[in-house]
Scaffold this motif. Structure first.
Motif, PDB file in Angstrom:
ATOM      1  N   LEU A 101     -36.913  -2.181   1.559  1.00 40.46           N
ATOM      2  CA  LEU A 101     -36.817  -3.505   2.173  1.00 40.46           C
ATOM      3  C   LEU A 101     -37.090  -3.428   3.671  1.00 40.46           C
ATOM      4  CD1 LEU A 101     -36.213  -6.492   1.796  1.00 40.46           C
ATOM      5  CD2 LEU A 101     -33.774  -5.972   2.051  1.00 40.46           C
ATOM      6  N   SER A 102     -36.630  -2.356   4.309  1.00 43.16           N
ATOM      7  CA  SER A 102     -36.901  -2.161   5.731  1.00 43.16           C
ATOM      8  C   SER A 102     -38.397  -1.975   5.975  1.00 43.16           C
ATOM      9  CB  SER A 102     -36.120  -0.951   6.248  1.00 43.16           C
ATOM     10  OG  SER A 102     -36.268  -0.797   7.638  1.00 43.16           O
ATOM     11  N   GLU A 107     -43.697  -4.343   7.689  1.00 40.64           N
ATOM     12  CA  GLU A 107     -45.067  -4.749   7.370  1.00 40.64           C
ATOM     13  C   GLU A 107     -45.226  -6.262   7.266  1.00 40.64           C
ATOM     14  OE1 GLU A 107     -47.580  -2.633   7.190  1.00 40.64           O
ATOM     15  OE2 GLU A 107     -46.237  -0.951   7.619  1.00 40.64           O
ATOM     16  N   GLY A 108     -44.134  -7.005   7.504  1.00 40.94           N
ATOM     17  CA  GLY A 108     -44.204  -8.459   7.423  1.00 40.94           C
ATOM     18  C   GLY A 108     -44.355  -8.981   6.011  1.00 40.94           C
ATOM     19  N   LYS A 109     -43.828  -8.235   5.029  1.00 44.23           N
ATOM     20  CA  LYS A 109     -44.002  -8.606   3.622  1.00 44.23           C
ATOM     21  C   LYS A 109     -42.666  -8.816   2.917  1.00 44.23           C
ATOM     22  CE  LYS A 109     -48.303  -5.955   3.278  1.00 44.23           C
ATOM     23  NZ  LYS A 109     -48.971  -4.762   2.713  1.00 44.23           N
ATOM     24  N   ALA A 117     -42.969  -6.660  -5.525  1.00 44.84           N
ATOM     25  CA  ALA A 117     -42.691  -5.344  -4.941  1.00 44.84           C
ATOM     26  C   ALA A 117     -43.359  -4.213  -5.709  1.00 44.84           C
ATOM     27  CB  ALA A 117     -41.179  -5.115  -4.876  1.00 44.84           C
ATOM     28  N   ASP A 118     -43.446  -4.345  -7.036  1.00 46.84           N
ATOM     29  CA  ASP A 118     -44.021  -3.268  -7.848  1.00 46.84           C
ATOM     30  C   ASP A 118     -45.494  -3.030  -7.552  1.00 46.84           C
ATOM     31  OD1 ASP A 118     -41.608  -2.870  -9.037  1.00 46.84           O
ATOM     32  OD2 ASP A 118     -42.058  -4.048 -10.835  1.00 46.84           O
ATOM     33  N   HIS A 119     -46.155  -3.992  -6.904  1.00 44.53           N
ATOM     34  CA  HIS A 119     -47.579  -3.855  -6.607  1.00 44.53           C
ATOM     35  C   HIS A 119     -47.831  -3.061  -5.323  1.00 44.53           C
ATOM     36  CE1 HIS A 119     -48.912  -6.640  -9.786  1.00 44.53           C
ATOM     37  NE2 HIS A 119     -47.804  -7.310  -9.511  1.00 44.53           N
ATOM     38  N   TYR A 120     -46.771  -2.722  -4.609  1.00 44.95           N
ATOM     39  CA  TYR A 120     -46.914  -2.012  -3.336  1.00 44.95           C
ATOM     40  C   TYR A 120     -46.436  -0.570  -3.500  1.00 44.95           C
ATOM     41  CZ  TYR A 120     -47.797  -6.564  -1.229  1.00 44.95           C
ATOM     42  OH  TYR A 120     -48.333  -7.793  -0.910  1.00 44.95           O
ATOM     43  N   GLY A 121     -47.198   0.212  -4.269  1.00 49.65           N
ATOM     44  CA  GLY A 121     -46.801   1.582  -4.575  1.00 49.65           C
ATOM     45  C   GLY A 121     -46.641   2.455  -3.351  1.00 49.65           C
ATOM     46  N   ALA A 122     -47.484   2.242  -2.336  1.00 47.02           N
ATOM     47  CA  ALA A 122     -47.415   3.074  -1.133  1.00 47.02           C
ATOM     48  C   ALA A 122     -46.082   2.901  -0.418  1.00 47.02           C
ATOM     49  CB  ALA A 122     -48.569   2.732  -0.193  1.00 47.02           C
ATOM     50  N   ILE A 123     -45.544   1.690  -0.465  1.00 48.62           N
ATOM     51  CA  ILE A 123     -44.261   1.443   0.188  1.00 48.62           C
ATOM     52  C   ILE A 123     -43.152   2.216  -0.511  1.00 48.62           C
ATOM     53  CG2 ILE A 123     -42.478  -0.329   0.528  1.00 48.62           C
ATOM     54  CD1 ILE A 123     -44.670  -2.228   1.415  1.00 48.62           C
ATOM     55  N   TRP A 124     -43.179   2.232  -1.837  1.00 44.79           N
ATOM     56  CA  TRP A 124     -42.148   2.968  -2.571  1.00 44.79           C
ATOM     57  C   TRP A 124     -42.294   4.467  -2.356  1.00 44.79           C
ATOM     58  CZ3 TRP A 124     -38.202   0.265  -3.915  1.00 44.79           C
ATOM     59  CH2 TRP A 124     -38.367  -1.109  -4.145  1.00 44.79           C
ATOM     60  N   ALA A 162     -37.059   3.777   9.003  1.00 45.54           N
ATOM     61  CA  ALA A 162     -38.164   3.211   8.215  1.00 45.54           C
ATOM     62  C   ALA A 162     -38.963   2.177   9.002  1.00 45.54           C
ATOM     63  CB  ALA A 162     -37.630   2.591   6.928  1.00 45.54           C
ATOM     64  N   LEU A 163     -38.393   1.659  10.078  1.00 43.51           N
ATOM     65  CA  LEU A 163     -39.116   0.715  10.934  1.00 43.51           C
ATOM     66  C   LEU A 163     -40.111   1.417  11.853  1.00 43.51           C
ATOM     67  CD1 LEU A 163     -36.089  -1.566  11.917  1.00 43.51           C
ATOM     68  CD2 LEU A 163     -37.941  -2.147  10.326  1.00 43.51           C
ATOM     69  N   LYS A 164     -40.165   2.745  11.783  1.00 39.67           N
ATOM     70  CA  LYS A 164     -41.033   3.576  12.624  1.00 39.67           C
ATOM     71  C   LYS A 164     -40.766   3.345  14.113  1.00 39.67           C
ATOM     72  CE  LYS A 164     -44.854   4.493   9.452  1.00 39.67           C
ATOM     73  NZ  LYS A 164     -46.326   4.429   9.236  1.00 39.67           N
ATOM     74  N   PRO A 165     -39.519   3.539  14.528  1.00 38.63           N
ATOM     75  CA  PRO A 165     -39.190   3.276  15.934  1.00 38.63           C
ATOM     76  C   PRO A 165     -39.735   4.349  16.867  1.00 38.63           C
ATOM     77  CG  PRO A 165     -37.325   4.266  14.841  1.00 38.63           C
ATOM     78  CD  PRO A 165     -38.361   4.019  13.771  1.00 38.63           C
TER      79      PRO A 165
END
Length: 250
Positions: A101-102, A107-109, A117-124, A162-165
């Protein structure tokens, strides 16, 4: 060039000078500890920099750009993130869901999280990789509300990470955990912060943690910066001993 600079940053709560004309400077790649007794102004200063509070006066400059009046989301996009003293997780979601979720937010999504969510494999994949870095990969499918306090502390930092600070504020990352858990938690956090060259500010009351893991210590007292220096310099500073540790501190 300094990475973060505040210039005469000021915040009042009624007659209380929570942050009183503070000039606070952080260099790129530093791990800075921010210490002081309760009410010294530490959390208020961090809240001003991260955007949770608006200052009464003064300026905040991050990487050469003024961010004094920018909203929280803009500061996150600029590379500022934080964890919280009171862990701020979604207990009804799994451990991996919290991290994902973070990433979706970064990514603004976020609006797609519960639908596509299942369509964004790279995020998982990224979420699971982050959990591996924090030693939480075996807890991925457990509910966040069901893991230990030490694991929750690590997960809270993982969510911020996860926000890449580029600048990460850690608000008491070892509070509420047992003494034996503190060093392992800080070992994980310190390794990740230093290996990824993240500039970090740690608010912490455990002086053993402060002296072991920080490059520099900034001491606040009654809304102002009392001292700044290496752990060795702060340990031997008589004014700090009297104001923060008490006159009998060895």
């Amino acid at each position: 060039m300094s990475y973060l600079v505040t210039e005469k940053l000021t915040k009042y709560f009624g007659d209380t000078h929570a942050v009183d004309k503070v000039d606070f400077v952080i260099g790129e790649g530093e791990v800075v500890a921010l210490i002081g007794s309760n009410g010294a102004g530490k959390t208020s200063l961090v809240n001003l920099i991260s955007g949770l509070l608006q200052p009464d006066s003064g300026r905040i400059v991050f990487r050469g750009e003024e961010i004094t009046r920018r909203p929280v989301q803009d500061r996150i996009k600029a590379g500022i993130a934080r964890s919280f003293q009171i862990v701020n997780l979604f207990d009804e979601l799994t451990v991996v869901d919290n991290v994902a979720l973070s990433i979706f937010a970064r990514e603004g999504k976020t609006r797609w999280f519960f639908t596509l969510a299942d369509h964004y494999g790279a995020i998982w994949e990224e979420a699971h990789d982050i959990l591996r870095q924090f030693g939480l990969d075996l807890k991925a499918k457990q509910l966040a509300g069901g893991i230990s306090q030490g694991e929750r502390k690590l997960l809270d930092v993982a969510v911020a990470y996860a926000l890449k600070p580029q600048l990460l504020f850690l608000d008491e990352p070892t509070s509420g955990v047992s003494t034996r858990e503190k060093a392992p938690i800080m070992d994980v956090i310190s390794s990740i912060v230093r290996s990824h060259r993240i500039t970090a500010v740690v608010i912490e009351h455990d002086m053993d943690i402060i002296f072991k893991y920080s490059d520099r210590i900034v001491v606040m007292h009654q809304g102002v910066i009392l001292a700044s220096g290496s752990p060795e310099e702060i340990r031997s500073n008589e004014s700090v001993k009297d104001a923060v540790f008490g006159p009998t501190h060895a």
